[in-house]
Design an enzyme around this catalytic site. Structure first.
Site, short mmCIF file in Angstrom:
data_model
loop_
_atom_site.label_atom_id
_atom_site.label_comp_id
_atom_site.label_asym_id
_atom_site.label_seq_id
_atom_site.Cartn_x
_atom_site.Cartn_y
_atom_site.Cartn_z
NE ARG A 64 -50.66 56.44 9.33
CZ ARG A 64 -51.86 56.54 9.89
NH1 ARG A 64 -52.06 57.44 10.84
NH2 ARG A 64 -52.86 55.78 9.51
CG HIS A 68 -43.16 59.22 9.83
ND1 HIS A 68 -42.47 58.04 9.73
CD2 HIS A 68 -44.40 58.89 10.27
CE1 HIS A 68 -43.26 57.03 10.09
NE2 HIS A 68 -44.43 57.52 10.41
CG ASN A 96 -39.83 57.58 7.12
OD1 ASN A 96 -40.53 57.49 8.11
ND2 ASN A 96 -38.96 58.57 6.96
CG HIS A 195 -52.16 54.54 14.46
ND1 HIS A 195 -51.33 53.67 15.11
CD2 HIS A 195 -51.35 55.26 13.63
CE1 HIS A 195 -50.08 53.83 14.69
NE2 HIS A 195 -50.08 54.79 13.79
CB THR A 249 -64.70 54.28 11.98
OG1 THR A 249 -63.89 54.76 13.07
CG2 THR A 249 -65.97 53.65 12.54
CG ASP A 254 -64.31 57.60 14.91
OD1 ASP A 254 -63.19 57.04 15.01
OD2 ASP A 254 -65.29 57.04 14.39
#
Length: 342
Positions: A64, A68, A96, A195, A249, A254
């Site tokens: 991530r 950011h 953050n 995500h 998961t 995936d």
């Protein structure tokens, strides 16, 4: 008189010329460190692998960083700078402080690179390489990254607060934000697939469970059994720092994230709204059915996002947390969101 005009013409044109602007950043390119630090990418991969074995959540956290960092004044490593008496950096911005962790992984990568190739590889490039390996080592796609960025001489908490979206954001707001960076609706949905791995905190979802849009009721788009699960995890008045999986998961990159959205099991409002909003729904459905297409579009989005540059002066930091010399330049208050080089 004619002679006087001829003499004054150069001065007139001088005043008409635009003020000097920073030179465009040099083009990024694959294999940028092939001669100066040939093992740079291997070193980053090795440290990332060790970090993810030690703490599986660190992969999602580091991945991530690219979003950011790049959305706030370009991909320049500014988000890694610690606060100083003269500068409020980006780490304590609202978006953050509540969602980013694992800064120490970047420190470990930088230390290893400084040992191999002193003051050669920028912290901004480390973020790009580490994000790529966080995805690949989680079972997702691997891709060739373009490198050659410089590290920012300052950071701005105000800019991060102004730009970065809330987990309460809806799809329309996100589309408008991404459009400012020439990122399409497809890019938005594909990149939201980040995500696919990681966790979210209860404080980011509790309003959906108990007071969606100020109604005093839960978000009706949440699948009932999933809502019960979230209510047990995040009771009203409970600890907002408790974390839940962003999809079913959470350690595997995936397309399960998109399958969950189709079934009303998105953890964040900013996730589920991608399926309930008509402009983004078709991409969610497509990716839920075709993982290969999701991977392809995700890579394209990451490369485009990695191309965002401010064109401002920079350096190669010895320590990703502080500028060389210890004192950042005066904080720049003017943001030029559209001045990035794509």
């Amino acid at each position: 008189m004619r002679l006087l005009l001829l003499l004054l013409l150069p001065l007139v044109f001088t005043f008409l010329l635009p003020a000097a602007v920073p030179a465009a950043a040099p083009p990024l390119q694959p294999g940028y460190y092939a001669k100066t630090c040939p093992n740079a990418e291997l070193i980053v991969r090795k440290v990332m692998k060790k970090a993810m074995i030690r703490e599986p959540r660190s992969g999602a956290s580091v991945m991530r960083f690219q979003f950011h960092d790049c959305f706030v004044n370009g991909c320049d490593g500014s988000m890694l700078l610690d606060d100083t008496p003269n500068m409020l950096g980006e780490k304590l911005s609202l978006s953050n402080i509540n969602s980013l962790r694992s800064y120490e992984v970047v420190d470990e990568i930088k230390e290893a690179l400084e040992t191999a190739c002193p003051q050669t590889v920028s912290c901004a490039d480390i973020i790009i390489m580490a994000s790529r390996y966080a995805v690949a080592l989680s079972g997702g796609p691997n891709w060739e990254v373009k490198l050659g960025r410089k590290d920012s001489l300052f950071a701005s908490q105000a800019d991060a607060d102004d730009i970065m979206p809330s987990p309460r954001a809806n799809a329309s707001t996100l589309i408008n934000l991404f459009a400012k960076y020439d990122l399409s609706v497809k890019d938005l949905v594909a990149l939201s697939g980040s995500h696919s791995i990681g966790n979210g905190r209860c404080f980011s979802v509790v309003f959906r469970l108990y007071n969606q849009s100020g109604t005093g009721r839960p978000d009706p788009t949440i699948e009932p059994k999933y809502r019960q699960k979230l209510e047990k995890l995040c009771p009203l008045g409970g600890d907002g720092n408790v974390t839940g999986d962003l999809d079913f998961t959470p350690h595997l990159f995936d397309n399960q994230y998109f399958k969950d959205l189709v079934n009303g099991r998105g953890f964040l409002n900013s996730d589920e709204t991608l399926y309930t909003y008509w402009k983004t729904r078709e991409y969610v459905k497509r990716y839920s059915e075709d993982e290969e297409e999701f991977f392809k579009d995700f890579v394209e989005g990451m490369i485009k996002m990695g191309d965002l540059q401010s064109g401002r002066p920079g350096e190669i930091r010895k320590n990703c947390r502080v500028v060389n010399g210890g004192q950042p330049v005066a904080e720049v208050r003017e943001r030029k969101v559209l001045s990035y080089y794509m």
